[in-house]
Design an enzyme around this catalytic site. Structure first.
Site, PDB file in Angstrom:
ATOM      1  N   LYS A 124     -57.061 -30.731  42.850  1.00 54.41           N
ATOM      2  CA  LYS A 124     -56.199 -29.750  42.187  1.00 54.41           C
ATOM      3  C   LYS A 124     -54.811 -29.736  42.819  1.00 54.41           C
ATOM      4  O   LYS A 124     -53.796 -29.770  42.115  1.00 54.41           O
ATOM      5  CB  LYS A 124     -56.818 -28.354  42.255  1.00 54.41           C
ATOM      6  CG  LYS A 124     -56.007 -27.290  41.528  1.00 54.41           C
ATOM      7  CD  LYS A 124     -56.688 -25.929  41.581  1.00 54.41           C
ATOM      8  CE  LYS A 124     -56.541 -25.292  42.941  1.00 54.41           C
ATOM      9  NZ  LYS A 124     -57.044 -23.905  42.976  1.00 54.41           N
ATOM     10  N   ASP A 142     -57.180 -24.606  37.705  1.00 55.43           N
ATOM     11  CA  ASP A 142     -57.536 -23.496  38.598  1.00 55.43           C
ATOM     12  C   ASP A 142     -58.379 -22.498  37.812  1.00 55.43           C
ATOM     13  O   ASP A 142     -58.813 -22.784  36.693  1.00 55.43           O
ATOM     14  CB  ASP A 142     -56.275 -22.842  39.173  1.00 55.43           C
ATOM     15  CG  ASP A 142     -55.440 -22.140  38.117  1.00 55.43           C
ATOM     16  OD1 ASP A 142     -55.762 -22.239  36.906  1.00 55.43           O
ATOM     17  OD2 ASP A 142     -54.460 -21.466  38.493  1.00 55.43           O
TER      18      ASP A 142
END
Length: 214
Positions: A124, A142
């Site tokens: 991420k 997220d």
């Protein structure tokens, strides 16, 4: 699981998000690729506002790996101790900086594989840096993006990897560059976790979420 929206529905959703915010920006303050990488790494389980407050003075004196190493772990802790998990994060930032100097000439690498090889940098974080700094159409999923994509049907998936693949597979190419930011902002300010603001939502009629709020 919510059904997958079709091409035209998704295209219309992003056209509306674009009309509302043509050039969405990330909310983490940074001055170069290195400070962006550090800010994103520090933002895990913390708010962007909290990270920005902690890094305002830090990035004035340590905006390169070399300067961060000169500051040292204890010096770094003094700046970021208001952020959750600050000791572990400080350790990772120092180790990351050491590797950037030793292996990459003090520069932040621009491939996902190289980025995730750094301490404290997961997929991420790597995708955020690739997207925000190098304008690569990487999708950093997220909790906000995961929620929005599953509620709406943009890219339903059981885990973040499935949602990331779904965005890459289903969102038209012209929206890929900013898709990550549009979805984060929508989840942060409109499609919030506990009581989504459906009345204020510009994609309400296209969204498949059944428990819409008044």
């Amino acid at each position: 699981m919510t059904r997958q929206l079709d091409y035209h529905e998704i295209d219309q959703i992003f056209a509306r998000l674009h009309a509302t915010e043509p050039e969405p920006k990330g909310e983490l303050d940074h001055v170069n690729a290195y400070t962006l990488l550090v800010a994103v790494a520090l933002s895990a389980q913390a708010t962007d506002a909290g990270v920005n407050k902690a890094t305002k003075r830090l990035f004035e004196i340590a905006d390169t790996p070399q300067k961060m190493l000169a500051l040292g772990e204890e010096g770094l802790i003094e700046h970021i101790k208001t952020i959750g998990l600050y000791r572990n994060k400080a350790r990772n930032v120092i180790r990351m900086s050491e590797i950037l100097v030793a292996r990459f000439g003090g520069e932040v690498p621009s491939s996902r594989a190289a980025l995730v090889s750094l301490p404290g940098v997961g997929r991420k974080t790597a995708n955020v840096v690739l997207n925000m700094w190098w304008k690569h159409p990487a999708q950093a999923v997220d909790t906000h993006i995961f929620r929005v994509c599953n509620r709406t049907g943009i890219a339903p998936g059981k885990d973040v990897d499935a949602v990331e693949r779904g965005i890459e597979d289903h969102v038209p190419a012209r929206w890929q560059g900013h898709a990550h930011h549009w979805l984060i902002l929508h989840g942060r300010y409109i499609c919030v976790a506990r009581k989504p603001k459906c009345q204020a939502c510009q994609i309400r009629d296209l969204c498949l979420y059944e428990e819409k709020t008044a």
